[in-house]
Design a protein around this motif. Sequence first.
Motif, PDB file in Angstrom:
ATOM      1  N   LEU A   1       8.341 -43.592 -14.342  1.00 32.81           N
ATOM      2  CA  LEU A   1       7.705 -42.402 -13.783  1.00 32.81           C
ATOM      3  C   LEU A   1       6.888 -41.690 -14.854  1.00 32.81           C
ATOM      4  CD1 LEU A   1       7.329 -40.291 -11.502  1.00 32.81           C
ATOM      5  CD2 LEU A   1       9.499 -39.267 -12.230  1.00 32.81           C
ATOM      6  N   ALA A   2       7.467 -41.524 -16.034  1.00 35.49           N
ATOM      7  CA  ALA A   2       6.737 -40.885 -17.132  1.00 35.49           C
ATOM      8  C   ALA A   2       5.556 -41.738 -17.565  1.00 35.49           C
ATOM      9  CB  ALA A   2       7.675 -40.644 -18.306  1.00 35.49           C
ATOM     10  N   ALA A   3       5.755 -43.060 -17.629  1.00 35.55           N
ATOM     11  CA  ALA A   3       4.689 -43.963 -18.058  1.00 35.55           C
ATOM     12  C   ALA A   3       3.538 -44.000 -17.062  1.00 35.55           C
ATOM     13  CB  ALA A   3       5.250 -45.362 -18.273  1.00 35.55           C
ATOM     14  N   SER A   4       3.809 -43.679 -15.799  1.00 34.36           N
ATOM     15  CA  SER A   4       2.771 -43.676 -14.765  1.00 34.36           C
ATOM     16  C   SER A   4       1.854 -42.471 -14.878  1.00 34.36           C
ATOM     17  CB  SER A   4       3.409 -43.693 -13.368  1.00 34.36           C
ATOM     18  OG  SER A   4       4.199 -44.846 -13.187  1.00 34.36           O
ATOM     19  N   CYS A   5       2.271 -41.471 -15.631  1.00 31.49           N
ATOM     20  CA  CYS A   5       1.430 -40.290 -15.844  1.00 31.49           C
ATOM     21  C   CYS A   5       0.422 -40.570 -16.956  1.00 31.49           C
ATOM     22  CB  CYS A   5       2.296 -39.082 -16.207  1.00 31.49           C
ATOM     23  SG  CYS A   5       3.364 -38.506 -14.861  1.00 31.49           S
ATOM     24  N   ASP A   6      -0.630 -39.791 -16.989  1.00 34.84           N
ATOM     25  CA  ASP A   6      -1.667 -39.984 -17.994  1.00 34.84           C
ATOM     26  C   ASP A   6      -1.240 -39.488 -19.367  1.00 34.84           C
ATOM     27  OD1 ASP A   6      -4.006 -41.004 -16.333  1.00 34.84           O
ATOM     28  OD2 ASP A   6      -3.489 -39.177 -15.244  1.00 34.84           O
TER      29      ASP A   6
END
Length: 254
Positions: free
Chosen positions: A110-115
């Motif tokens: 989830l964190a990695a999917s953010c910019d």
Amino acid sequence: MEPTLEVEDREGGVRVLTVCNPSRRNALNDALLARMDAALEPAAHVRALLVRGQGGHFCAGYDLTHLGPPGADGRLPDDPLVACLLKLERHPAPSVALVQGGAVGAGFDLAASCDFRVGASDAFFLMPPARLGIVYSPEGLARAVRLVGLSRAKQLFLTARRLPAAEALAWGLLDECPEDAEARALALCATLAAGAPKAVSGMKEAFGLLARSGLSPEDVAHLRQVRGEAFGSEDAKEGRAAFLEKRAPRFTGR
């Protein structure tokens, strides 16, 4: 308290998404993912997204009580997760993850999917699929490789190494680790929201296209078969049981 996703639209075009599942340290399930999917529908007034967890925990992963073998129709247990995180990753508005406490498994993704990722001093990342007997999605593996490189991604996924905030910052998994992480994350969102929407979304789309890997349809189909076999294996059943019972798993390779 029932798991929920709080959605708050703040002044300036910042939408704040807060995962609330306190009894499971904000673990995700299909109901939460459905709410997140709805909150990620593009809207003209949303110019930046802040993703965070309630109560000092970012996200403890995907609720293991909802995992199991593939369905009779070939559906994999994490298909809703994969689809939702792709929607976040490809959202026209830039996104910032405020990582406080653990970002574990699906929380890591989830964190990695953010910019961008802004971490508190107590933030840590951990990827446990090797301990659970499952093969993580190629989309999630690719995100990790883009952020930390192939060798370090292998370390994280194959050894379930816990990466504290200082190392996550040094590896590039966190962009910043300031004293007041929440204030900094909100300030970054405000800066992003102040940009010209078409310019920001256009460049974000271009960056996304430049970063994508070129898996062939045959590769995608093969990996899906491999993942389905892992989800339905005895080791996956044992890995879930051991995790929930807080003991070491006894894997047999079946």
